[in-house]
Write a protein that holds these residues in place. Structure first.
Motif, PDB file in Angstrom:
ATOM      1  N   GLU A  80       0.741   5.962   0.100  1.00  0.00           N
ATOM      2  CA  GLU A  80       0.031   7.231   0.177  1.00  0.00           C
ATOM      3  C   GLU A  80       0.851   8.308  -0.512  1.00  0.00           C
ATOM      4  O   GLU A  80       2.019   8.091  -0.861  1.00  0.00           O
ATOM      5  N   THR A  84     -10.391  -3.892  -5.041  1.00  0.00           N
ATOM      6  CA  THR A  84      -9.464  -3.037  -4.285  1.00  0.00           C
ATOM      7  C   THR A  84      -9.417  -1.606  -4.810  1.00  0.00           C
ATOM      8  O   THR A  84      -8.494  -0.860  -4.510  1.00  0.00           O
ATOM      9  N   ARG A 131      -6.264   7.025   5.812  1.00  0.00           N
ATOM     10  CA  ARG A 131      -6.565   6.287   4.577  1.00  0.00           C
ATOM     11  C   ARG A 131      -5.550   5.178   4.329  1.00  0.00           C
ATOM     12  O   ARG A 131      -5.903   4.112   3.811  1.00  0.00           O
ATOM     13  N   ARG A 137      -7.654  -3.526   3.931  1.00  0.00           N
ATOM     14  CA  ARG A 137      -8.127  -4.243   2.741  1.00  0.00           C
ATOM     15  C   ARG A 137      -7.080  -5.204   2.212  1.00  0.00           C
ATOM     16  O   ARG A 137      -7.410  -6.286   1.696  1.00  0.00           O
ATOM     17  N   THR A 145       0.851  -1.185   0.000  1.00  0.00           N
ATOM     18  CA  THR A 145       0.000   0.000   0.000  1.00  0.00           C
ATOM     19  C   THR A 145       0.892   1.242   0.000  1.00  0.00           C
ATOM     20  O   THR A 145       2.076   1.165   0.331  1.00  0.00           O
ATOM     21  N   ALA A 147      -8.667   1.230  -2.427  1.00  0.00           N
ATOM     22  CA  ALA A 147      -7.391   1.188  -1.712  1.00  0.00           C
ATOM     23  C   ALA A 147      -6.278   1.756  -2.582  1.00  0.00           C
ATOM     24  O   ALA A 147      -6.306   1.615  -3.814  1.00  0.00           O
ATOM     25  N   LYS A 148      -5.294   2.390  -1.934  1.00  0.00           N
ATOM     26  CA  LYS A 148      -4.114   2.832  -2.685  1.00  0.00           C
ATOM     27  C   LYS A 148      -3.108   1.691  -2.649  1.00  0.00           C
ATOM     28  O   LYS A 148      -2.313   1.555  -1.720  1.00  0.00           O
ATOM     29  N   THR A 149      -3.188   0.865  -3.677  1.00  0.00           N
ATOM     30  CA  THR A 149      -2.300  -0.289  -3.803  1.00  0.00           C
ATOM     31  C   THR A 149      -1.843  -0.387  -5.246  1.00  0.00           C
ATOM     32  O   THR A 149      -2.588  -0.024  -6.172  1.00  0.00           O
ATOM     33  N   GLN A 161      -6.729   2.305   6.154  1.00  0.00           N
ATOM     34  CA  GLN A 161      -7.889   1.710   5.487  1.00  0.00           C
ATOM     35  C   GLN A 161      -7.429   0.812   4.337  1.00  0.00           C
ATOM     36  O   GLN A 161      -7.967  -0.288   4.138  1.00  0.00           O
ATOM     37  N   SER A 162      -6.426   1.261   3.600  1.00  0.00           N
ATOM     38  CA  SER A 162      -5.853   0.438   2.537  1.00  0.00           C
ATOM     39  C   SER A 162      -5.185  -0.798   3.132  1.00  0.00           C
ATOM     40  O   SER A 162      -5.302  -1.905   2.593  1.00  0.00           O
ATOM     41  N   ASN A 163      -4.462  -0.598   4.244  1.00  0.00           N
ATOM     42  CA  ASN A 163      -3.802  -1.726   4.906  1.00  0.00           C
ATOM     43  C   ASN A 163      -4.810  -2.800   5.303  1.00  0.00           C
ATOM     44  O   ASN A 163      -4.563  -4.000   5.136  1.00  0.00           O
TER      45      ASN A 163
END
Length: 361
Positions: free
Chosen positions: A77, A198, A100, A107, A75, A201-203, A103-105
């Motif tokens: 940011e 996903t 955030r 997911r 992930t 999510a920032k992935t 939150q991505s983590n």
């Protein structure tokens, strides 16, 4: 320093004995240069997050079997540090970025990280690298926190070891056009994300999935793509790495947050500013056919994208099924210009921060 849970954590600092020559502030581009130091912290199921440290920027040593390479468990940011007129360094909505990231983590099955610890890590790293914060007009220091899975294991499961890192990059404008309106290609063949996936999510996998369409759009002379929904391929979602907005007959529309697009912090900032100015902002699904109809009726008054990197990116042309829809005669619109001016003035400390977005270091 204390974490949110009240634990005292010390950040070790190892200074770089061979600092770099700083780049020309007037020719930075975006993401080309990196500062002398980086923050690193490790995780194991036995210890939790441990050994927070600032060390010289440099290569990582990872096993070829590290799980991040094979299964994409990571992930990240993106936020910016700005230098105001008094020479002080300030961050824009940093706490929202850190929330955030977690939150991505969640997911991506990555352990949660104490948000106060992340904030202190970013603050300390910027303090060490304060001479790298550029002062030229339109420049800033881009902050990239990220997490990678490091287990040397070839099997599909959540990793048991990770690295959390922060790197810094002095940057200029994200798009070469600057604030000039961009040309956007409406993508109706490839899809980037679907509800339940996903997309929010920032992935990295989301961005890898977007590359093919972006390359094809670039070949045709367009800067980015406008994504349609992955299920029916008719509802407008987002522009490349940014959230999309459309001013239609005086009202401003943007896609709702339903799990397939990113909950943009600049998006939220734009909505709050627009509503504060009296605009009606509607978070609602719009089909591409409806948008074409609004354009043909003369009701599509302006379009723009929002994101940390570019802040506000006006859209001058939307290409769909072989037709170029010119918006506002290819010029920046009133709402777009006002948003860019107001938001950047807040970020650089030139305007009142009535929403409490700024953290001065």
């Amino acid at each position: 320093m204390k974490t949110k849970a009240g634990c005292i954590v010390e950040i070790t600092i190892i200074k770089n004995s061979n600092p770099k020559t700083k780049p020309d502030q007037n020719n930075l581009g975006f993401g080309n240069y990196f500062t002398d130091h980086m923050f690193v912290m490790d995780y194991s199921t036995e210890k939790g997050w441990f050994d927070p440290r600032i060390v010289p920027y440099g290569p990582l040593e990872l096993e070829p079997s590290a799980m991040v390479f094979h299964y994409g468990q990571e992930t990240f940011e993106g936020l910016k540090a700005y230098k105001n007129a008094e020479g002080k360094i300030q961050l824009f909505r940093v706490r929202d970025n850190l929330k955030r990231l977690n939150q991505s983590n969640e997911r991506m099955c990555i352990p949660q990280i104490d948000e106060e610890l992340m904030f202190q890590a970013i603050k300390k790293l910027i303090e060490v690298e304060k001479e790298w914060v550029p002062e030229a007009a339109g420049t800033s220091l881009y902050v990239r926190p990220f997490v990678i899975a490091t287990d040397p294991f070839l099997g599909v499961r959540p990793a048991s070891t990770y690295k959390f890192m922060v790197i810094l990059s002095p940057v200029g404008a994200y798009y070469k056009e600057g604030l000039n309106p961009t040309k956007i290609f409406v993508e109706d063949q490839f899809v980037r994300a679907v509800p339940g996936g996903t997309g929010f999510a920032k992935t990295g996998g989301n961005y890898a999935a977007s590359l093919k369409a972006q390359v094809e759009a670039n070949k045709k002379g367009y800067s980015q793509v406008l994504w349609l929904d992955g299920k029916e391929r008719k509802y407008i979602e987002e522009v490349g790495t940014s959230n999309a907005f459309f001013k239609i007959d005086g009202k401003i529309y943007t896609a709702p947050l339903e799990g397939s697009i990113l909950s943009g912090i600049t998006r939220d900032s734009a909505i709050k500013l627009l509503r504060d100015w009296g605009y009606e902002v509607i978070e609602q699904k719009i089909t591409i056919d409806e948008l074409v109809a609004y354009h043909n009726e003369g009701k599509l008054e302006e379009a723009f994208a929002t994101g940390t990197a570019a802040v506000i990116s006006p859209i001058g042309v939307l290409a769909f099924k072989g037709n170029d829809m010119v918006i506002n005669d290819g010029k920046i619109g009133e709402a777009s210009q006002r948003l860019y001016s107001e938001m950047t003035d807040i970020q650089y400390g030139k305007a009142e921060d009535k929403f409490g977005w700024i953290t001065i270091l």
